[in-house]
Each structure stands twice: as C-alpha cells, then as structure tokens.
Design a protein around this motif. Structure first.
Motif, PDB file in Angstrom:
ATOM      1  N   VAL A  64       0.836  -1.206   0.000  1.00 26.10           N
ATOM      2  CA  VAL A  64       0.000   0.000   0.000  1.00 26.10           C
ATOM      3  C   VAL A  64       0.868   1.252   0.000  1.00 26.10           C
ATOM      4  N   VAL A  65       1.915   1.261   0.817  1.00 24.59           N
ATOM      5  CA  VAL A  65       2.799   2.437   0.882  1.00 24.59           C
ATOM      6  C   VAL A  65       3.487   2.655  -0.459  1.00 24.59           C
ATOM      7  N   PHE A  66       4.034   1.610  -1.039  1.00 25.35           N
ATOM      8  CA  PHE A  66       4.726   1.759  -2.320  1.00 25.35           C
ATOM      9  C   PHE A  66       3.761   2.141  -3.440  1.00 25.35           C
ATOM     10  N   SER A  67       2.549   1.652  -3.384  1.00 23.08           N
ATOM     11  CA  SER A  67       1.543   2.041  -4.378  1.00 23.08           C
ATOM     12  C   SER A  67       1.201   3.526  -4.254  1.00 23.08           C
ATOM     13  N   ALA A  68       1.091   4.003  -3.033  1.00 16.73           N
ATOM     14  CA  ALA A  68       0.801   5.425  -2.821  1.00 16.73           C
ATOM     15  C   ALA A  68       1.948   6.294  -3.326  1.00 16.73           C
ATOM     16  N   VAL A  69       3.185   5.871  -3.078  1.00 18.06           N
ATOM     17  CA  VAL A  69       4.344   6.626  -3.567  1.00 18.06           C
ATOM     18  C   VAL A  69       4.351   6.649  -5.092  1.00 18.06           C
ATOM     19  N   SER A  70       4.095   5.515  -5.717  1.00 18.20           N
ATOM     20  CA  SER A  70       4.104   5.479  -7.180  1.00 18.20           C
ATOM     21  C   SER A  70       2.966   6.308  -7.759  1.00 18.20           C
ATOM     22  N   LEU A  71       1.801   6.315  -7.108  1.00 15.14           N
ATOM     23  CA  LEU A  71       0.696   7.165  -7.578  1.00 15.14           C
ATOM     24  C   LEU A  71       1.081   8.634  -7.543  1.00 15.14           C
ATOM     25  N   TYR A  72       1.809   9.030  -6.527  1.00 16.44           N
ATOM     26  CA  TYR A  72       2.254  10.416  -6.427  1.00 16.44           C
ATOM     27  C   TYR A  72       3.110  10.786  -7.644  1.00 16.44           C
ATOM     28  N   TYR A  73       4.073   9.945  -7.981  1.00 18.68           N
ATOM     29  CA  TYR A  73       4.948  10.255  -9.107  1.00 18.68           C
ATOM     30  C   TYR A  73       4.204  10.193 -10.443  1.00 18.68           C
ATOM     31  N   TYR A  74       3.362   9.188 -10.631  1.00 25.48           N
ATOM     32  CA  TYR A  74       2.615   9.093 -11.880  1.00 25.48           C
ATOM     33  C   TYR A  74       1.606  10.220 -12.018  1.00 25.48           C
ATOM     34  N   PHE A  75       1.038  10.665 -10.917  1.00 25.71           N
ATOM     35  CA  PHE A  75       0.096  11.781 -10.972  1.00 25.71           C
ATOM     36  C   PHE A  75       0.804  13.062 -11.381  1.00 25.71           C
ATOM     37  N   LYS A  76       2.050  13.245 -10.934  1.00 25.69           N
ATOM     38  CA  LYS A  76       2.818  14.419 -11.362  1.00 25.69           C
ATOM     39  C   LYS A  76       3.024  14.415 -12.875  1.00 25.69           C
ATOM     40  N   ILE A  77       3.282  13.261 -13.445  1.00 26.40           N
ATOM     41  CA  ILE A  77       3.472  13.155 -14.892  1.00 26.40           C
ATOM     42  C   ILE A  77       2.171  13.460 -15.619  1.00 26.40           C
ATOM     43  N   ALA A  78       1.062  12.916 -15.128  1.00 28.63           N
ATOM     44  CA  ALA A  78      -0.235  13.158 -15.765  1.00 28.63           C
ATOM     45  C   ALA A  78      -0.613  14.633 -15.692  1.00 28.63           C
ATOM     46  N   VAL A  79      -0.354  15.268 -14.577  1.00 29.49           N
ATOM     47  CA  VAL A  79      -0.646  16.696 -14.444  1.00 29.49           C
ATOM     48  C   VAL A  79       0.204  17.490 -15.428  1.00 29.49           C
ATOM     49  N   ALA A  80       1.466  17.158 -15.554  1.00 30.00           N
ATOM     50  CA  ALA A  80       2.335  17.869 -16.492  1.00 30.00           C
ATOM     51  C   ALA A  80       1.883  17.663 -17.931  1.00 30.00           C
ATOM     52  N   MET A  81       1.399  16.460 -18.265  1.00 26.10           N
ATOM     53  CA  MET A  81       0.975  16.177 -19.635  1.00 26.10           C
ATOM     54  C   MET A  81      -0.305  16.904 -20.005  1.00 26.10           C
ATOM     55  N   TYR A  82      -1.289  16.898 -19.112  1.00 27.49           N
ATOM     56  CA  TYR A  82      -2.610  17.377 -19.477  1.00 27.49           C
ATOM     57  C   TYR A  82      -2.923  18.789 -18.994  1.00 27.49           C
ATOM     58  N   MET A  83      -2.236  19.261 -17.979  1.00 35.07           N
ATOM     59  CA  MET A  83      -2.573  20.569 -17.439  1.00 35.07           C
ATOM     60  C   MET A  83      -1.479  21.601 -17.646  1.00 35.07           C
ATOM     61  N   GLY A  84      -0.308  21.174 -18.050  1.00 37.64           N
ATOM     62  CA  GLY A  84       0.790  22.100 -18.275  1.00 37.64           C
ATOM     63  C   GLY A  84       0.763  22.670 -19.686  1.00 37.64           C
ATOM     64  N   GLU A  85       1.344  23.820 -19.827  1.00 38.36           N
ATOM     65  CA  GLU A  85       1.451  24.445 -21.144  1.00 38.36           C
ATOM     66  C   GLU A  85       2.681  23.897 -21.867  1.00 38.36           C
ATOM     67  N   PRO A  86       2.566  23.634 -23.160  1.00 34.38           N
ATOM     68  CA  PRO A  86       3.731  23.137 -23.905  1.00 34.38           C
ATOM     69  C   PRO A  86       4.808  24.209 -24.000  1.00 34.38           C
ATOM     70  N   THR A  87       6.045  23.799 -23.855  1.00 32.34           N
ATOM     71  CA  THR A  87       7.144  24.755 -23.909  1.00 32.34           C
ATOM     72  C   THR A  87       7.553  25.068 -25.347  1.00 32.34           C
ATOM     73  N   GLU A  88       7.526  24.080 -26.201  1.00 32.78           N
ATOM     74  CA  GLU A  88       7.868  24.309 -27.604  1.00 32.78           C
ATOM     75  C   GLU A  88       7.131  23.306 -28.476  1.00 32.78           C
ATOM     76  N   ARG A  89       7.008  23.641 -29.715  1.00 34.30           N
ATOM     77  CA  ARG A  89       6.321  22.771 -30.668  1.00 34.30           C
ATOM     78  C   ARG A  89       7.378  22.031 -31.471  1.00 34.30           C
ATOM     79  N   LEU A  90       7.338  20.710 -31.432  1.00 38.95           N
ATOM     80  CA  LEU A  90       8.314  19.907 -32.157  1.00 38.95           C
ATOM     81  C   LEU A  90       7.784  19.566 -33.541  1.00 38.95           C
ATOM     82  N   GLY A  91       8.647  19.655 -34.524  1.00 35.51           N
ATOM     83  CA  GLY A  91       8.261  19.317 -35.888  1.00 35.51           C
ATOM     84  C   GLY A  91       8.337  17.818 -36.122  1.00 35.51           C
ATOM     85  N   PHE A  92       7.689  17.357 -37.161  1.00 37.28           N
ATOM     86  CA  PHE A  92       7.675  15.947 -37.509  1.00 37.28           C
ATOM     87  C   PHE A  92       8.442  15.770 -38.798  1.00 37.28           C
TER      88      PHE A  92
END
Length: 84
Positions: free
Chosen positions: A17-45
């Motif tokens: 349970v403790v390790f799951s809670a720690v991992s949720l914290y880190y994964y939630f930070k990534i999800a917040v950065a992906m969906y709620m953060g502003e993009p810094t630059e636009r990458l070309g394809f």
C-alpha cells in the motif's frame, strides 16, 4: 492486498500500500504535467522514407496477426511441445 492480509502477511500488505501510494504520487505528477501544463515548444515531424516504410510494416504485421492469429498460435503451441 486483501489476500496478503488474509494469509497473515500484514507487513507485506502495508509495504504494498505504501509503495503504491508513492508510485501514484509520481505518476500523478506526470499526468498533471501532460494534461494541465502548457507546452514549452512545438516539435516538428520529420517524415523520412525509412520511417514511413517501418510504420507501414509495423501496422501491417500488427493487423495481420490481430485478424489472423492462427499461424502464430500454432507456432507457439509447437514450440512448447518441443521444449518438453
């Protein structure tokens, strides 16, 4: 975790349970950065011929094995029989 508690492995369940809670914290930070953060630059394809060929090959093999998995299943079954 409930099965671990039922079998008397309380320390293992608490650690899980403790390790799951720690991992949720880190994964939630990534999800917040992906969906709620502003993009810094636009990458070309860059569309190179090698990229297009490899994508077409990958998609074709995935679709073929997904729609007709019989030969691959037969090969896997035969390989398990040979290993015995």
């Amino acid at each position: 975790f409930a099965a671990a508690v039922q079998e008397g492995w309380m320390l293992l369940a608490v650690a899980g349970v403790v390790f799951s809670a720690v991992s949720l914290y880190y994964y939630f930070k990534i999800a917040v950065a992906m969906y709620m953060g502003e993009p810094t630059e636009r990458l070309g394809f860059n569309e190179s011929p090698a990229l297009v060929i490899s994508l077409i090959a990958s998609v074709s093999v995935t679709l073929a094995l997904g729609l007709y998995p019989g030969p691959l299943v037969d090969l896997a079954r035969a390989s398990t029989l040979l290993a015995r």
